[in-house]
Each structure stands twice: as structure tokens, then as C-alpha cells.
Design an enzyme around this catalytic site. Structure first.
Site, PDB file in Angstrom:
ATOM      1  N   GLU A  77      -8.042  -4.940   5.190  1.00 33.10           N
ATOM      2  CA  GLU A  77      -7.952  -4.765   3.884  1.00 33.10           C
ATOM      3  C   GLU A  77      -6.898  -5.464   2.953  1.00 33.10           C
ATOM      4  OE1 GLU A  77      -8.722  -0.591   3.086  1.00 33.10           O
ATOM      5  OE2 GLU A  77      -8.180  -0.462   4.898  1.00 33.10           O
ATOM      6  N   ARG A  89     -10.379  16.321   7.322  1.00 35.96           N
ATOM      7  CA  ARG A  89     -11.438  16.736   6.223  1.00 35.96           C
ATOM      8  C   ARG A  89     -12.382  17.241   6.853  1.00 35.96           C
ATOM      9  NH1 ARG A  89      -9.852  11.007   3.888  1.00 35.96           N
ATOM     10  NH2 ARG A  89      -7.973  11.409   2.962  1.00 35.96           N
ATOM     11  N   HIS A 138     -12.378   3.518   0.631  1.00 40.65           N
ATOM     12  CA  HIS A 138     -12.430   2.502   1.686  1.00 40.65           C
ATOM     13  C   HIS A 138     -13.166   1.056   1.168  1.00 40.65           C
ATOM     14  CE1 HIS A 138     -12.310   5.963   4.591  1.00 40.65           C
ATOM     15  NE2 HIS A 138     -11.069   5.681   4.233  1.00 40.65           N
ATOM     16  N   VAL A 188     -11.021   4.398  14.731  1.00 45.36           N
ATOM     17  CA  VAL A 188     -11.957   4.931  15.761  1.00 45.36           C
ATOM     18  C   VAL A 188     -13.197   3.833  15.892  1.00 45.36           C
ATOM     19  CG1 VAL A 188     -13.595   6.747  16.199  1.00 45.36           C
ATOM     20  CG2 VAL A 188     -11.489   7.232  14.983  1.00 45.36           C
ATOM     21  N   GLY A 189     -13.660   3.408  14.739  1.00 44.44           N
ATOM     22  CA  GLY A 189     -14.794   2.444  14.889  1.00 44.44           C
ATOM     23  C   GLY A 189     -14.826   1.157  15.766  1.00 44.44           C
ATOM     24  N   GLU A 190     -13.394   0.980  15.775  1.00 49.27           N
ATOM     25  CA  GLU A 190     -13.058  -0.550  16.327  1.00 49.27           C
ATOM     26  C   GLU A 190     -12.601  -0.137  17.856  1.00 49.27           C
ATOM     27  OE1 GLU A 190      -9.679  -2.542  14.283  1.00 49.27           O
ATOM     28  OE2 GLU A 190     -10.673  -2.189  12.473  1.00 49.27           O
ATOM     29  N   ASN A 191     -12.311   1.010  18.265  1.00 45.17           N
ATOM     30  CA  ASN A 191     -11.683   1.376  19.702  1.00 45.17           C
ATOM     31  C   ASN A 191     -12.343   2.342  20.348  1.00 45.17           C
ATOM     32  OD1 ASN A 191      -9.079  -0.447  19.713  1.00 45.17           O
ATOM     33  ND2 ASN A 191      -9.132   0.787  17.714  1.00 45.17           N
ATOM     34  N   GLY A 233     -12.185   6.078  10.760  1.00 47.26           N
ATOM     35  CA  GLY A 233     -10.971   6.208  11.241  1.00 47.26           C
ATOM     36  C   GLY A 233     -10.583   7.708  10.847  1.00 47.26           C
ATOM     37  N   MET A 260      -8.590  11.442  17.286  1.00 47.41           N
ATOM     38  CA  MET A 260      -9.574  11.300  18.279  1.00 47.41           C
ATOM     39  C   MET A 260      -9.249  11.048  19.767  1.00 47.41           C
ATOM     40  SD  MET A 260     -12.244  12.361  16.618  1.00 47.41           S
ATOM     41  CE  MET A 260     -13.834  11.819  17.505  1.00 47.41           C
ATOM     42  N   ARG A 261      -8.221  10.467  19.811  1.00 47.57           N
ATOM     43  CA  ARG A 261      -8.057  10.217  21.138  1.00 47.57           C
ATOM     44  C   ARG A 261      -7.374  11.403  22.131  1.00 47.57           C
ATOM     45  NH1 ARG A 261      -3.749   5.493  19.163  1.00 47.57           N
ATOM     46  NH2 ARG A 261      -3.450   7.355  17.476  1.00 47.57           N
ATOM     47  N   ARG A 290      -2.728  -1.823  -3.326  1.00 49.06           N
ATOM     48  CA  ARG A 290      -4.117  -1.212  -3.253  1.00 49.06           C
ATOM     49  C   ARG A 290      -4.096   0.185  -4.106  1.00 49.06           C
ATOM     50  NH1 ARG A 290      -4.958   3.769   1.181  1.00 49.06           N
ATOM     51  NH2 ARG A 290      -7.180   3.917   0.831  1.00 49.06           N
ATOM     52  N   ASN A 346       0.766  -1.118   0.032  1.00 49.95           N
ATOM     53  CA  ASN A 346      -0.180   0.123  -0.157  1.00 49.95           C
ATOM     54  C   ASN A 346       1.006   1.143  -0.103  1.00 49.95           C
ATOM     55  OD1 ASN A 346      -1.957   2.091   0.331  1.00 49.95           O
ATOM     56  ND2 ASN A 346      -2.742   1.219   2.299  1.00 49.95           N
TER      57      ASN A 346
END
Length: 401
Positions: free
Chosen positions: A385, A241, A180, A332-335, A210, A284-285, A91, A7
Site C-alpha cells: 500500500e 469484527r 483497503h 493471513v492471505g499471504e501466509n 488480514g 489467526m496464528r 493514507r 499512516n
């Protein structure tokens, strides 16, 4: 069969080497700061430790060469000869409307990726450098391109077209593409396995949240809508963004700030979103920590961020005619337990009930976080991925033999 997945970004290369007989990861790591001072590669060792090696890496060719050198290293490498690598999968962010599935690389494919650089200048240029670096170092090894937007190519025209003069779509291919795709593809299929759903009779909303973030509506295994657009700028509020914005606000700001088109694009892509609202960070953390310490702008950013995810979930539930499962994935979605909870809060009328206690314990592992009586299952599925790319590469190369 051994497949190397690359990637390549503008100044980076992430890699994973798979034994596709059992899909085991043999080696993985990443190269950073290609073309810059203090370039390095970070290799994840089999014992979980990480080894960092500094190097002079003026181009992607030297970066790929360093990846190969680490794969061959007698101390921590995974292979003894590059001939053990049967294929390389890449990718590719933007395949435009030229590619709706993965393909084996040839000169025409390389040319098409180059022509599509206008739609993804940073990403596609980096990917192309990676392909050509492998061309130079392993000229007889087959390469495969897996396109980030391909999974979204099943969107109907009424969903992907913008309401601008139709000839602009015909001449310049201006439309919603979505990104994605390999992540949305993996988690939408994996959640059906977890829940025992028939992929071909399912209504799934996938939330890849993310630093870059997007939501997709997946009906019977096929995307019917997604939040990102011509570029990854559209849709949700992201790390740096802005997401959805009135186009007139953009031209108004260009006039007020005296910015040229590319300068404005950079401003909306790199200085906006969570970073722009908080003035603190795009991570985000950091924002959650600041909010807990009472920072009002951090709290505002979290409210804006979570609200927009909820809004897309509601919109896509309508587009799908109902929903069987909602999936959260990516960093973010996972954590981030708070974001998952708030994105689903108030959606009980749709049959969505979060198990708050269970949700608070889940960080990066597969889990159902909805209550047993929730009509809609809410599930955390860590994305993968790279395995999607590796599987497509294996399948295409085997067919070509």
C-alpha cells in the site's frame, strides 16, 4: 525525489521513506502508544535488525518529530536534512463521496477530512493529526492524501446503495464505501503483470485477508463491488469484527445487553469476529494453533472464517460474469495456507483448482498456487500500500510544479 509515507492511527504512526527515482525504501519503522505511557518508536535498520527507542510522546506532533529525528540520526538515519524530503503522502481511510482520487492537501481538504470523522472517528482523526503535525514541523513541504475508499468509487449505484429511504443517502451519505482500496488497487494491477493479462480486459477477485479483511470484484481495472460498507465492520468475519450481521440482531442485543449505540459499535468491532467465537485471540496464528490442539471453538472459527471468504468469491464470480484470477494478500492471505485452500475448496465448478502441495510452501511471496490446468489462476501477491501512496504523491507533486 524522496517521498515520506505516513499512516497515522489513533495512537500510532507507520512510516516509509522512498527514493522515487528507483522506488527504493530508504527507511521504515513505526511509532506506538502515542498519548500513552511507555511510548516508543521501532526502526527497521538496513541490515534487517530492529531498534526500539522509548520516548515521551503526548501527541502526534511529538511522534512525527521523533520519526524525523530517526531519519536524521547520524548512526542509522537515511537523510542529513529534512529539506531532502520533497513530499509527504498520507493514507486516509475515509474520503466519503467527496474524494474519488488522491489530492494535494490544503485547508479545504483538512476541513473535509475532519467533517468525515463521523464515518471513521478513530482513523480519520488520527490521519488529521498526522497532517497537522507535518504542517507544524515542515510547513512548506507539500502533502498528499490517498484515500482508502477511492479505488472503490467506481462501484455503480445499485451496488453501493443500501435499501433504506433514499433521502438518508442524500442527507447523511449513507452508502457502501469500501476500504483497503490501496491494497486492492495494487494487487489487482500486479496480478495482471504476473499473469500477462490486460488490465482493461480482466475479471479479478482480490481478497485482502488480514486482521481486517475485505474482498473486491474488479472488472477491467475498476471495482464493481466490495464487501466492506459504510464502515470497515461489514463483510467478512475478521479478527475482532463480526462482519455481516442482521441489523435486527444488533438492536435486539442492544436491548438485552443494555448497550448504547457507541458501546454496541465497539462490541461488534472489538470483541466479536474470531476473538468473539474463540474467546482466545483475534490473531489467526493463535487460532490455528488452538485448532490443531483440538479446541472446538477454534475449529469452528476457522470454518466460519474460511466459509465467508468462499461465499464472497462465489458471489463476485457471479457479479463479474466469470473470473480470470483470484488474489490473496495481506497478513493471513499471504501466509495462512489453510485459509487459502479452504476458501477455494469446492469451487472447482468455477474452474478453480488449488495446487495443495505448492500452496503449502508459500508464505509471503508472489506465487501462482493454482494447478496448471486451472481455468482460474489463484495467486498470492504481497500487498504494498505504501508504494501506491508514494507513487500518487510523486505524480501529484510533479504535476503541481
Amino acid at each position: 525525489m524522496k517521498v515520506l509515507v505516513l499512516n497515522c492511527g489513533s495512537s500510532s504512526i507507520k512510516y516509509k521513506l522512498y527514493n522515487m527515482d528507483n522506488e527504493a525504501v530508504l527507511a521504515q519503522g513505526g511509532v506506538e502508544r502515542i498519548g500513552l505511557d511507555n511510548a516508543f518508536i521501532k526502526v527497521k535498520l538496513t541490515n534487517g535488525e530492529k531498534k526500539q527507542i522509548m520516548a515521551d510522546l503526548p501527541t502526534h506532533k511529538e511522534g512525527v518529530s521523533l520519526v524525523f529525528k530517526c531519519l536524521l540520526d547520524p548512526e542509522f538515519g537515511a537523510i542529513k536534512d529534512l529539506k531532502e524530503i520533497d513530499a509527504v503522502g498520507h493514507r486516509i481511510v475515509q474520503g466519503g463521496d467527496k474524494y474519488n482520487k488522491s489530492v494535494i492537501v490544503d485547508k479545504q481538504v483538512e476541513q473535509d477530512i475532519e467533517e468525515l470523522c463521523d464515518l471513521a472517528p478513530v482513523h480519520n482523526a488520527g490521519h488529521l493529526k498526522g497532517i497537522r503535525a507535518v504542517d507544524a514541523l515542515m510547513p512548506t513541504t507539500p502533502q498528499v492524501c490517498v484515500f482508502d475508499n477511492a479505488f472503490h468509487s467506481t462501484m455503480p449505484d445499485y451496488a453501493y446503495l443500501y435499501a433504506i429511504p433514499y433521502e438518508l443517502y442524500e442527507k447523511y451519505h449513507i452508502r457502501r464505501y469500501g476500504f483497503h482500496g490501496t491494497s486492492h488497487r495494487y494487487v489487482s494491477q500486479r496480478v495482471c503483470e504476473i499473469l500477462g493479462l490486460d488490465v482493461n480486459n480482466s475479471r479479478i477477485i482480490t481478497c485482502h485477508i488480514g486482521n481486517g479483511a475485505s474482498v473486491a470484484a474488479v472488472l477491467n481495472g475498476k471495482v464493481i463491488d466490495t464487501s466492506m460498507g459504510l464502515t470497515p465492520l461489514a463483510g467478512l468475519m475478521m479478527g475482532s469484527r463480526c462482519g455481516d450481521i442482521d441489523a435486527s440482531a444488533v438492536t435486539y442485543l442492544m436491548d438485552k445487553l443494555g448497550k448504547k449505540p457507541q458501546e454496541m459499535a465497539d462490541y461488534l468491532n472489538k470483541q466479536s469476529g474470531v476473538l468473539g467465537i474463540t474467546g482466545i485471540s483475534s490473531d489467526m496464528r493463535d487460532v490455528e494453533n488452538a485448532a490443531q490442539e483440538g479446541n472446538k471453538r477454534a475449529k469452528l472459527a476457522l470454518e466460519m472464517y474460511d466459509y465467508r471468504i468462499k461465499k464472497y468469491i462465489g458471489a463476485y464470480a457471479a457479479a463479474l460474469g466469470g473470473v480470470d484470477a483470484i488474489v490473496f494478500t495481506a497478513g493471513v492471505g499471504e501466509n495462512q495456507t489453510g485459509t487459502r485452500e479452504q476458501a477455494c475448496a469446492g469451487l472447482e465448478f468455477l474452474g478453480i483448482k488449488i495446487d495443495k502441495a505448492k500452496n503449502a510452501t508459500i508464505h509471503g511471496e508472489e506465487a501462482i498456487i493454482s494447478t496448471p490446468d486451472s481455468k482460474v489462476k489463484v495467486v498470492v501477491v504481497p500487498t504494498d500500500e505504501e508504494i501506491v501512496i508514494a507513487r500518487d504523491t510523486k505524480e501529484l507533486v510533479e504535476k503541481a510544479k
